[in-house]
Design a protein around this motif. Structure first.
Motif, PDB file in Angstrom:
ATOM      1  N   ASP A  95      -7.413  -9.308   3.818  1.00 23.35           N
ATOM      2  CA  ASP A  95      -7.073  -8.498   2.647  1.00 23.35           C
ATOM      3  C   ASP A  95      -8.334  -7.711   2.306  1.00 23.35           C
ATOM      4  OD1 ASP A  95      -4.583  -9.710   2.472  1.00 23.35           O
ATOM      5  OD2 ASP A  95      -5.121 -10.981   0.773  1.00 23.35           O
ATOM      6  N   SER A 107      -7.603  -1.114  -5.764  1.00 15.50           N
ATOM      7  CA  SER A 107      -6.416  -1.290  -4.919  1.00 15.50           C
ATOM      8  C   SER A 107      -6.678  -2.412  -3.929  1.00 15.50           C
ATOM      9  CB  SER A 107      -6.064   0.006  -4.181  1.00 15.50           C
ATOM     10  OG  SER A 107      -7.112   0.381  -3.306  1.00 15.50           O
ATOM     11  N   SER A 109      -5.464  -3.646   0.045  1.00 16.12           N
ATOM     12  CA  SER A 109      -4.745  -3.452   1.313  1.00 16.12           C
ATOM     13  C   SER A 109      -4.557  -4.838   1.904  1.00 16.12           C
ATOM     14  CB  SER A 109      -5.529  -2.551   2.262  1.00 16.12           C
ATOM     15  OG  SER A 109      -5.565  -1.241   1.775  1.00 16.12           O
ATOM     16  N   ALA A 112      -4.370  -6.869   6.693  1.00 16.20           N
ATOM     17  CA  ALA A 112      -4.740  -5.878   7.701  1.00 16.20           C
ATOM     18  C   ALA A 112      -4.543  -6.469   9.101  1.00 16.20           C
ATOM     19  CB  ALA A 112      -6.179  -5.437   7.498  1.00 16.20           C
ATOM     20  N   ILE A 120      -8.206   2.033   7.035  1.00 16.37           N
ATOM     21  CA  ILE A 120      -7.769   1.402   5.790  1.00 16.37           C
ATOM     22  C   ILE A 120      -8.678   1.997   4.724  1.00 16.37           C
ATOM     23  CG2 ILE A 120      -7.462  -0.770   4.556  1.00 16.37           C
ATOM     24  CD1 ILE A 120      -7.485  -2.111   7.399  1.00 16.37           C
TER      25      ILE A 120
END
Length: 162
Positions: A95, A107, A109, A112, A120
């Motif tokens: 993450d 934010s 992501s 991954a 990213i």
């Protein structure tokens, strides 16, 4: 014929083992320090390695097979800027939490894909990127707006040459 083919395949596979072992030996291990993520009514503690130099940031968590649930790595970015990461040579899902200069999460992501070369990216300039075990942010209920705090989270953590 099958025996010859099998022997050829077996022989071809054997030299790969030292190469794979060498790749795992290239994983960097930096000193860890406490990091806390605080939400509305929650607090999550981690031990994170701080990738301060450009070289440390370039290697990150590459070549690690396992990332413990309470560990990670933080990448201070001074001055704050747009961030773009990839998963090249990264064997475990991660993450990526993008952290603003005020310490709040901009934010996340999640999960991954290991070994992916797809970028990213942050959605705004950030002062740090925190990498945790893939799925850990969702499992703990960590979300944008939560606050990240770690020892020495100041300008002295900015990347240094080499």
């Amino acid at each position: 014929m099958k025996a010859l083919l099998f022997a050829a395949l077996l022989g071809a596979a054997v030299p790969l083992q030292p190469v794979v072992a060498e790749a795992f030996d290239r994983a960097q291990h930096l000193p860890a320090q406490p990091l806390t993520i605080t939400g509305d009514r929650t607090s999550h503690r981690f031990q994170v390695e701080v990738a301060r130099s450009q070289q440390q940031q370039a290697i990150g968590l590459m070549f690690r097979e396992v990332i413990p649930a309470d560990h990670g790595m933080i990448f201070p970015l001074q001055p704050p800027r747009m961030a773009s990461f990839w998963m090249k040579n990264t064997l475990a899902s991660l993450d990526l939490l993008f952290v603003r200069a005020d310490g709040t999460i901009s934010s996340i992501s999640p999960n991954a894909t290991p070994l992916s070369l797809a970028p990213i990216e942050s959605i705004e300039p950030v002062a740090a990127v925190l990498e945790l075990k893939g799925g850990e942010a969702a499992r703990r209920g960590i979300k944008p707006g939560d606050r990240v705090n770690w020892q020495g989270s100041s300008l002295r953590d900015r990347p240094q040459a080499g």
